[in-house]
Design a protein around this motif. Structure first.
Motif, PDB file in Angstrom:
ATOM      1  N   GLY A 168      25.112  -9.283 -12.147  1.00  0.00           N
ATOM      2  CA  GLY A 168      25.243  -7.839 -11.930  1.00  0.00           C
ATOM      3  C   GLY A 168      23.951  -7.046 -11.911  1.00  0.00           C
ATOM      4  O   GLY A 168      23.989  -5.816 -11.920  1.00  0.00           O
ATOM      5  N   TYR A 169      22.808  -7.721 -11.901  1.00  0.00           N
ATOM      6  CA  TYR A 169      21.531  -6.992 -11.896  1.00  0.00           C
ATOM      7  C   TYR A 169      20.935  -6.983 -10.485  1.00  0.00           C
ATOM      8  O   TYR A 169      20.932  -8.014  -9.814  1.00  0.00           O
ATOM      9  CB  TYR A 169      20.546  -7.657 -12.865  1.00  0.00           C
ATOM     10  N   ASN A 170      20.413  -5.827 -10.084  1.00  0.00           N
ATOM     11  CA  ASN A 170      19.821  -5.761  -8.744  1.00  0.00           C
ATOM     12  C   ASN A 170      18.417  -6.387  -8.767  1.00  0.00           C
ATOM     13  O   ASN A 170      17.938  -6.829  -9.815  1.00  0.00           O
ATOM     14  CB  ASN A 170      19.807  -4.329  -8.206  1.00  0.00           C
ATOM     15  N   GLU A 171      17.756  -6.389  -7.619  1.00  0.00           N
ATOM     16  CA  GLU A 171      16.464  -7.074  -7.507  1.00  0.00           C
ATOM     17  C   GLU A 171      15.419  -6.508  -8.463  1.00  0.00           C
ATOM     18  O   GLU A 171      14.672  -7.244  -9.098  1.00  0.00           O
ATOM     19  CB  GLU A 171      15.935  -6.933  -6.072  1.00  0.00           C
ATOM     20  N   THR A 172      15.381  -5.170  -8.568  1.00  0.00           N
ATOM     21  CA  THR A 172      14.366  -4.538  -9.428  1.00  0.00           C
ATOM     22  C   THR A 172      14.608  -4.898 -10.890  1.00  0.00           C
ATOM     23  O   THR A 172      13.678  -5.316 -11.598  1.00  0.00           O
ATOM     24  CB  THR A 172      14.410  -3.005  -9.247  1.00  0.00           C
ATOM     25  N   SER A 173      15.872  -4.751 -11.335  1.00  0.00           N
ATOM     26  CA  SER A 173      16.165  -5.058 -12.746  1.00  0.00           C
ATOM     27  C   SER A 173      15.898  -6.531 -13.019  1.00  0.00           C
ATOM     28  O   SER A 173      15.372  -6.887 -14.087  1.00  0.00           O
ATOM     29  CB  SER A 173      17.626  -4.765 -13.066  1.00  0.00           C
ATOM     30  N   THR A 174      16.261  -7.380 -12.072  1.00  0.00           N
ATOM     31  CA  THR A 174      16.038  -8.820 -12.251  1.00  0.00           C
ATOM     32  C   THR A 174      14.546  -9.107 -12.377  1.00  0.00           C
ATOM     33  O   THR A 174      14.121  -9.892 -13.229  1.00  0.00           O
ATOM     34  CB  THR A 174      16.641  -9.601 -11.056  1.00  0.00           C
ATOM     35  N   PHE A 175      13.760  -8.422 -11.564  1.00  0.00           N
ATOM     36  CA  PHE A 175      12.310  -8.646 -11.607  1.00  0.00           C
ATOM     37  C   PHE A 175      11.746  -8.282 -12.986  1.00  0.00           C
ATOM     38  O   PHE A 175      10.960  -9.042 -13.564  1.00  0.00           O
ATOM     39  CB  PHE A 175      11.630  -7.810 -10.510  1.00  0.00           C
ATOM     40  N   ILE A 234      24.226 -14.951 -23.127  1.00  0.00           N
ATOM     41  CA  ILE A 234      25.644 -14.685 -22.826  1.00  0.00           C
ATOM     42  C   ILE A 234      25.867 -13.182 -22.662  1.00  0.00           C
ATOM     43  O   ILE A 234      26.624 -12.740 -21.798  1.00  0.00           O
ATOM     44  CB  ILE A 234      26.557 -15.267 -23.932  1.00  0.00           C
ATOM     45  N   ALA A 235      25.166 -12.412 -23.494  1.00  0.00           N
ATOM     46  CA  ALA A 235      25.372 -10.949 -23.463  1.00  0.00           C
ATOM     47  C   ALA A 235      24.714 -10.298 -22.245  1.00  0.00           C
ATOM     48  O   ALA A 235      25.085  -9.182 -21.866  1.00  0.00           O
ATOM     49  CB  ALA A 235      24.802 -10.343 -24.746  1.00  0.00           C
ATOM     50  N   TYR A 236      23.770 -11.000 -21.626  1.00  0.00           N
ATOM     51  CA  TYR A 236      22.958 -10.399 -20.556  1.00  0.00           C
ATOM     52  C   TYR A 236      23.802  -9.745 -19.460  1.00  0.00           C
ATOM     53  O   TYR A 236      23.643  -8.565 -19.153  1.00  0.00           O
ATOM     54  CB  TYR A 236      22.049 -11.479 -19.961  1.00  0.00           C
ATOM     55  N   GLY A 237      24.710 -10.490 -18.897  1.00  0.00           N
ATOM     56  CA  GLY A 237      25.528  -9.946 -17.808  1.00  0.00           C
ATOM     57  C   GLY A 237      26.536  -8.937 -18.316  1.00  0.00           C
ATOM     58  O   GLY A 237      26.861  -7.948 -17.646  1.00  0.00           O
ATOM     59  N   ALA A 238      27.036  -9.194 -19.543  1.00  0.00           N
ATOM     60  CA  ALA A 238      28.079  -8.327 -20.101  1.00  0.00           C
ATOM     61  C   ALA A 238      27.567  -6.913 -20.357  1.00  0.00           C
ATOM     62  O   ALA A 238      28.346  -5.953 -20.344  1.00  0.00           O
ATOM     63  CB  ALA A 238      28.589  -8.949 -21.397  1.00  0.00           C
ATOM     64  N   LYS A 239      26.252  -6.777 -20.581  1.00  0.00           N
ATOM     65  CA  LYS A 239      25.673  -5.457 -20.872  1.00  0.00           C
ATOM     66  C   LYS A 239      25.952  -4.458 -19.754  1.00  0.00           C
ATOM     67  O   LYS A 239      26.008  -3.260 -19.979  1.00  0.00           O
ATOM     68  CB  LYS A 239      24.155  -5.590 -21.046  1.00  0.00           C
ATOM     69  N   ASN A 240      26.089  -4.976 -18.547  1.00  0.00           N
ATOM     70  CA  ASN A 240      26.357  -4.106 -17.400  1.00  0.00           C
ATOM     71  C   ASN A 240      27.790  -3.614 -17.358  1.00  0.00           C
ATOM     72  O   ASN A 240      28.109  -2.694 -16.621  1.00  0.00           O
ATOM     73  CB  ASN A 240      26.098  -4.881 -16.100  1.00  0.00           C
ATOM     74  N   ASN A 295      28.047  -7.679   3.852  1.00  0.00           N
ATOM     75  CA  ASN A 295      26.954  -6.751   3.563  1.00  0.00           C
ATOM     76  C   ASN A 295      26.926  -6.297   2.108  1.00  0.00           C
ATOM     77  O   ASN A 295      26.298  -5.296   1.783  1.00  0.00           O
ATOM     78  CB  ASN A 295      27.035  -5.542   4.500  1.00  0.00           C
ATOM     79  N   VAL A 296      27.594  -7.052   1.248  1.00  0.00           N
ATOM     80  CA  VAL A 296      27.624  -6.695  -0.175  1.00  0.00           C
ATOM     81  C   VAL A 296      26.519  -7.484  -0.881  1.00  0.00           C
ATOM     82  O   VAL A 296      26.386  -8.697  -0.671  1.00  0.00           O
ATOM     83  CB  VAL A 296      29.011  -7.028  -0.789  1.00  0.00           C
ATOM     84  N   SER A 297      25.708  -6.813  -1.693  1.00  0.00           N
ATOM     85  CA  SER A 297      24.608  -7.514  -2.376  1.00  0.00           C
ATOM     86  C   SER A 297      25.170  -8.437  -3.466  1.00  0.00           C
ATOM     87  O   SER A 297      26.269  -8.203  -3.980  1.00  0.00           O
ATOM     88  CB  SER A 297      23.624  -6.510  -2.959  1.00  0.00           C
ATOM     89  N   PRO A 298      24.418  -9.492  -3.824  1.00  0.00           N
ATOM     90  CA  PRO A 298      24.939 -10.495  -4.769  1.00  0.00           C
ATOM     91  C   PRO A 298      25.452  -9.884  -6.074  1.00  0.00           C
ATOM     92  O   PRO A 298      26.453 -10.345  -6.620  1.00  0.00           O
ATOM     93  CB  PRO A 298      23.733 -11.395  -5.033  1.00  0.00           C
ATOM     94  N   GLU A 299      24.768  -8.842  -6.555  1.00  0.00           N
ATOM     95  CA  GLU A 299      25.158  -8.272  -7.853  1.00  0.00           C
ATOM     96  C   GLU A 299      26.500  -7.540  -7.800  1.00  0.00           C
ATOM     97  O   GLU A 299      27.094  -7.256  -8.830  1.00  0.00           O
ATOM     98  CB  GLU A 299      24.061  -7.359  -8.409  1.00  0.00           C
ATOM     99  N   ASN A 300      26.946  -7.229  -6.585  1.00  0.00           N
ATOM    100  CA  ASN A 300      28.216  -6.503  -6.459  1.00  0.00           C
ATOM    101  C   ASN A 300      29.351  -7.368  -5.918  1.00  0.00           C
ATOM    102  O   ASN A 300      30.404  -6.854  -5.583  1.00  0.00           O
ATOM    103  CB  ASN A 300      28.017  -5.288  -5.533  1.00  0.00           C
ATOM    104  N   ARG A 301      29.137  -8.677  -5.826  1.00  0.00           N
ATOM    105  CA  ARG A 301      30.177  -9.533  -5.240  1.00  0.00           C
ATOM    106  C   ARG A 301      31.201 -10.004  -6.270  1.00  0.00           C
ATOM    107  O   ARG A 301      32.272 -10.463  -5.914  1.00  0.00           O
ATOM    108  CB  ARG A 301      29.557 -10.743  -4.543  1.00  0.00           C
ATOM    109  N   GLY A 302      30.820  -9.983  -7.544  1.00  0.00           N
ATOM    110  CA  GLY A 302      31.750 -10.452  -8.581  1.00  0.00           C
ATOM    111  C   GLY A 302      31.940 -11.957  -8.537  1.00  0.00           C
ATOM    112  O   GLY A 302      33.031 -12.463  -8.782  1.00  0.00           O
TER     113      GLY A 302
END
Lengths: 261, 383
Positions: A166-173, B94-100, B67-74
């Motif tokens: 769920g992180y975009n390119e900038t946050s990932t960087f 484990i918490a990294y992705g969950a924080k969003n 046209n959906v970016s990887p972070e929004n594909r689920g």
């Protein structure tokens, strides 16, 4: 039991390192202690040390800020003429520093854009700004090359995973790539600083080598050798060696442990 | 369909995915197999959005993803090697992705729950570089699952693990799939993963999917000689169909061996082709005009006996044992039947009971149902 091959290589390593050590160390034997102390605490030396550190720190910061996006781009992205851009950035490493100095001087001087800048009241040569520009151009290619290797070493799948979470390119960087490049970035900073401190020919040309105005340690050594003040010249040299030794030692100590090892 | 890929092509210069079509149902466990370099990983990374499609569509729950970016594909991904972030400990990973997605309290609760299922509660504060392979992959799975992805893509997740850890993780994944109704697309080289986990399987080669089907179907009725070879059908022979009806076909191999097949799907396909039908009905004598096919028989479908016996198996052949290869509890017996080498797999105890030894004459039997017909194949000389 060491093999002959191993012994041979160790002997070559020790012999050449010792040769380096003796050549560099011999400089410490030339001035008298009294002459060294007098030179060290002279007004000229204080000025050279201050100017060198001040300009080098600013240049090194600029180098790091610029080399991060350049190195990352070259490491991760494909774009037209990428190889050509890589050659252009690496080029200053291959030719003498004096050429960079002359090129910058031509570009920023009255033959280049200097006339227009003068009209705007901006002067970029024969002052500390010129020194920073010269140091920047000399150190940047080395920094890009080092950081490029660091980014290449980081598996892009870490970034893929971060994006999938769920992180975009900038946050990932900023969350993943830069922390993983921490040690490479640190080493690059130290090497850039050392390179900026030791830059001579380009600084002499762009800064003008003016006594007590654009006199860095390296320039001071040259100016004092020209006027026959050996104590001041050698003291500048010794200071350069000491500063370089400290920077490399710091890098060796803190850049050893890597996340990626 | 839950995940629907239509006419997908991706050009990476040195490699291309060509016209991929694939549908996966919600909650399904789909396994993709294929040799190294066949494009399985590229397909996964295209689905997740790291590579751009040249043509075709990818839909997830009817939503077009192109046209959906990887972070929004689920979509979650688990790789073969440890891709835990080394700058974070197990809990932070484990918490990294969950924080969003969740509040700190929710994250704590969710991590507690998932750590129990994954049996990693005791390692939550460990540095990830100190984890064993199994612990690392359990953590990676937990990290992917906690963000509740619509589908999880797994790129050979067990290949770096020892067999015992692989089997534990396999059971764990089964449990997770059932509990969360998770959809999986799993790339592997390991056939055990297929038998243990897959609802359906796809076989890939050179950027193409060659066959998709239920596991049993793909393994017993490969559609072409590549799939047959890849899924371990060791008996592949070229022959010509000399007689065909709706129930069975007679295939003549070289040197006069006749094999009967009841590969219904293929028989129907051949029967529908009027040209073939006419050719055979007219009893064409010119050998050039017979339908050339490959037949495939799995080695475990072959039964050995010392004497000829009456049975429901329509195929019974006599040959000479030329090679015996022992592999753990099983024995692969190679038998020369009129110049054709048939390979049969039996247990060690059966081999002892039958007194299997080189140069001994032996009978081979196999049902016509176990003879697959491959009517579209690349090259006879491949095998």
């Amino acid at each position: 039991m060491r093999s002959k091959f191993e012994i041979g290589f160790i002997v070559i390593t020790i012999a050449i390192t010792l040769l380096f050590f003796i050549v560099i160390g011999s400089m410490f034997l030339i001035p008298s202690f009294e002459g060294f102390i007098n030179a060290l605490f002279s007004e000229e030396m204080a000025f050279a040390i201050t100017l060198t550190l001040y300009t080098s720190i600013i240049s090194a910061i600029l180098v790091i800020l610029c080399c991060i996006p350049i190195a990352y781009t070259l490491s991760r992205y494909e774009f037209p003429l990428k190889s050509f851009f890589k050659i252009i950035i690496d080029l200053p490493m291959a030719f003498p520093e004096i050429v960079i100095g002359i090129a910058i001087l031509m570009f920023l001087g009255s033959n280049g854009i200097g006339g227009y800048l003068d009209a705007l009241g901006i002067s970029l040569v024969f002052n500390s700004t010129g020194i920073i520009i010269a140091q920047f151009f000399v150190a940047l290619p080395y920094a890009v090359r080092m950081l490029y290797s660091t980014f290449n070493y980081i598996d892009p799948r870490y970034e893929f995973v971060s994006r999938s979470l769920g992180y975009n390119e900038t946050s990932t960087f900023f969350n993943i790539t830069l922390p993983l490049a921490k040690n490479g970035l640190f080493a690059t900073s130290i090497i850039s600083l050392a390179r900026c401190i030791g830059t001579f020919a380009s600084v002499l040309f762009v800064g003008g080598g003016i006594l007590m105005k654009t006199e860095t340690l390296a320039v001071s050594m040259y100016l004092n050798l020209s006027t026959g003040d050996i104590d001041l010249a050698i003291t500048s040299g010794i200071l350069l060696v000491i500063i370089s030794f400290i920077t490399i030692a710091i890098m060796e100590k803190y850049a050893k442990e890597s996340y990626l090892q | 369909m839950f995940l629907e890929i239509k006419n997908l092509s991706v050009d990476l210069r040195e490699f291309r995915l060509k016209d991929i079509n694939l549908s996966i149902a919600e909650g399904e466990y789909f396994v993709l197999i294929g040799p190294t370099g066949s494009g399985k990983s590229v397909l996964l990374e295209t689905i997740i959005g790291f590579y751009k499609e040249n043509t075709g569509t990818i839909k997830l729950k009817d939503k077009l993803l192109n046209n959906v970016s990887p972070e929004n594909r689920g979509i979650g991904i688990v790789y073969q090697d440890n891709t835990l972030f080394p700058n974070m400990n197990v809990y932070e990973n484990i918490a990294y992705g969950a924080k969003n997605k969740f509040s700190d309290k929710e994250i704590e609760k969710k991590i507690d729950e998932i750590a129990k299922i994954m049996k990693i509660k005791h390692i939550l504060h460990r540095n990830v570089t100190t984890l064993s392979g199994g612990e690392a992959q359990r953590t990676t799975l937990a990290r992917a699952l906690i963000v509740e992805p619509k589908i999880i893509l797994m790129d050979e997740p067990f290949s770096a693990l020892d067999i015992s850890t692989q089997s534990k993780l396999t059971s764990l994944i089964k449990k997770i799939g059932a509990k969360y109704n998770t959809t999986f697309l799993h790339v592997t080289h390991n056939f055990n993963d297929i038998w243990n986990l897959a609802d359906r399987v796809g076989v890939m080669k050179d950027g193409n999917i060659h066959q998709v089907g239920y596991v049993q179907d793909v393994f017993s009725r490969p559609e072409n000689n590549f799939v047959a070879d890849f899924v371990g059908v060791q008996n592949i022979f070229e022959g010509v169909i000399t007689n065909i009806n709706s129930e069975r076909a007679k295939i003549n191999l070289k040197n006069g061996i006749e094999i009967t097949s009841s590969d219904i799907d293929c028989l129907n396909k051949i029967n529908k082709n009027s040209y073939y039908k006419n050719e055979i009905k007219n009893n064409v004598k010119d050998e050039k005009e017979y339908i050339k096919v490959l037949i495939a028989i799995r080695p475990e479908s072959i039964i050995f006996s010392n004497e000829k016996f009456e049975s429901s198996a329509r195929n019974q052949l006599k040959g000479k044992i030329i090679e015996i290869i022992e592999s753990g509890p099983t024995v692969l017996v190679n038998v020369n039947v009129e110049g054709h080498i048939f390979k049969g797999l039996i247990t060690k105890s059966s081999a002892e009971n039958l007194n299997i030894k080189n140069n001994k004459d032996i009978y081979l039997s196999f049902k016509s149902l176990n003879v697959s017909i491959i009517d579209e194949y690349e090259s006879f000389n491949t095998y």
